[in-house]
Design a protein around this motif. Sequence first.
Motif, PDB file in Angstrom:
ATOM      1  N   GLY A 155       5.224   6.724  19.813  1.00  0.00           N
ATOM      2  CA  GLY A 155       6.041   7.913  19.995  1.00  0.00           C
ATOM      3  C   GLY A 155       6.988   8.116  18.847  1.00  0.00           C
ATOM      4  O   GLY A 155       6.627   7.920  17.679  1.00  0.00           O
ATOM      5  N   GLY A 192       1.705  16.740  20.475  1.00  0.00           N
ATOM      6  CA  GLY A 192       1.322  15.548  21.210  1.00  0.00           C
ATOM      7  C   GLY A 192       2.443  14.931  22.012  1.00  0.00           C
ATOM      8  O   GLY A 192       2.195  14.247  23.006  1.00  0.00           O
ATOM      9  N   PHE A 193       3.699  15.155  21.612  1.00  0.00           N
ATOM     10  CA  PHE A 193       4.794  14.636  22.418  1.00  0.00           C
ATOM     11  C   PHE A 193       4.893  15.467  23.694  1.00  0.00           C
ATOM     12  O   PHE A 193       5.034  16.697  23.638  1.00  0.00           O
ATOM     13  CB  PHE A 193       6.121  14.704  21.663  1.00  0.00           C
ATOM     14  CG  PHE A 193       6.308  13.644  20.615  1.00  0.00           C
ATOM     15  CD1 PHE A 193       5.398  12.607  20.454  1.00  0.00           C
ATOM     16  CD2 PHE A 193       7.420  13.670  19.778  1.00  0.00           C
ATOM     17  CE1 PHE A 193       5.582  11.626  19.486  1.00  0.00           C
ATOM     18  CE2 PHE A 193       7.618  12.700  18.804  1.00  0.00           C
ATOM     19  CZ  PHE A 193       6.690  11.678  18.656  1.00  0.00           C
ATOM     20  N   TYR A 216       3.894  10.251  23.944  1.00  0.00           N
ATOM     21  CA  TYR A 216       2.665  11.042  24.023  1.00  0.00           C
ATOM     22  C   TYR A 216       2.215  11.164  25.466  1.00  0.00           C
ATOM     23  O   TYR A 216       2.654  10.435  26.336  1.00  0.00           O
ATOM     24  CB  TYR A 216       1.575  10.384  23.179  1.00  0.00           C
ATOM     25  CG  TYR A 216       1.855  10.505  21.703  1.00  0.00           C
ATOM     26  CD1 TYR A 216       1.546  11.661  20.998  1.00  0.00           C
ATOM     27  CD2 TYR A 216       2.451   9.452  21.007  1.00  0.00           C
ATOM     28  CE1 TYR A 216       1.813  11.782  19.651  1.00  0.00           C
ATOM     29  CE2 TYR A 216       2.720   9.550  19.647  1.00  0.00           C
ATOM     30  CZ  TYR A 216       2.396  10.719  18.983  1.00  0.00           C
ATOM     31  OH  TYR A 216       2.678  10.823  17.636  1.00  0.00           O
TER      32      TYR A 216
END
Length: 216
Positions: A155, A192-193, A216
């Motif tokens: 992350g 993607g987060f 993610y």
Amino acid sequence: MLRAAIVLFALGLSGFASAPAPARTTDSMADPAMAAGPRDGLAREVLEEINFLRTDPRGYVQVLRDYRTQFREDIVIRPGRISIQTYEGVAAVDEAIRYMQRQPAMAALRPDAVLARAAADHVADQGASGGFGHYGADGRDFTVRIARRGGQPYGGENISYGYETAREVVLQLLVDDNVRDRGHRVNLFREGFVRAGAACGRHARYDYMCVIDFGY
């Protein structure tokens, strides 16, 4: 008057973006999981503010424009509080406005308890000692803190020092004054987060700190 860059670092899979030294700010709770202590409300507000700018970037342009009116040359005037001297002045705010005008809306980040506990561990570690940066007293970074809490060690992380309101924390991360690659902003909008956890608390050197861990 304080030199700006109370924001510190953005750390993610793409690498590491550093900002200049923060301004000032103290203390941690006995249980690391409760490190945010009386600033739990601030942590919630920070995530709400991040979700505001993610879901309505064009709406956040007005927030930036309002912030711009606080500048006198390169100094942010905060009535009743200490003024902040920036490095780039309104140029960085104008660049952020242009960015937000182009930025597509994104989904809100889901609050994540594991990430929040990992963030709180860092607040507990640095709060009383006055530490600075992504690495704790044990030399470990956020990936280890997340793994210790039972999460996946992937992350990113943003840290702010010195600001006691959610809007100021998020504005500084978004504008990213004097950070060449705007790494904090990149994390706020990184593809993607989908999850985030925040913790805020007192800091022995810079008064306040907020840690936001993304997943993610």
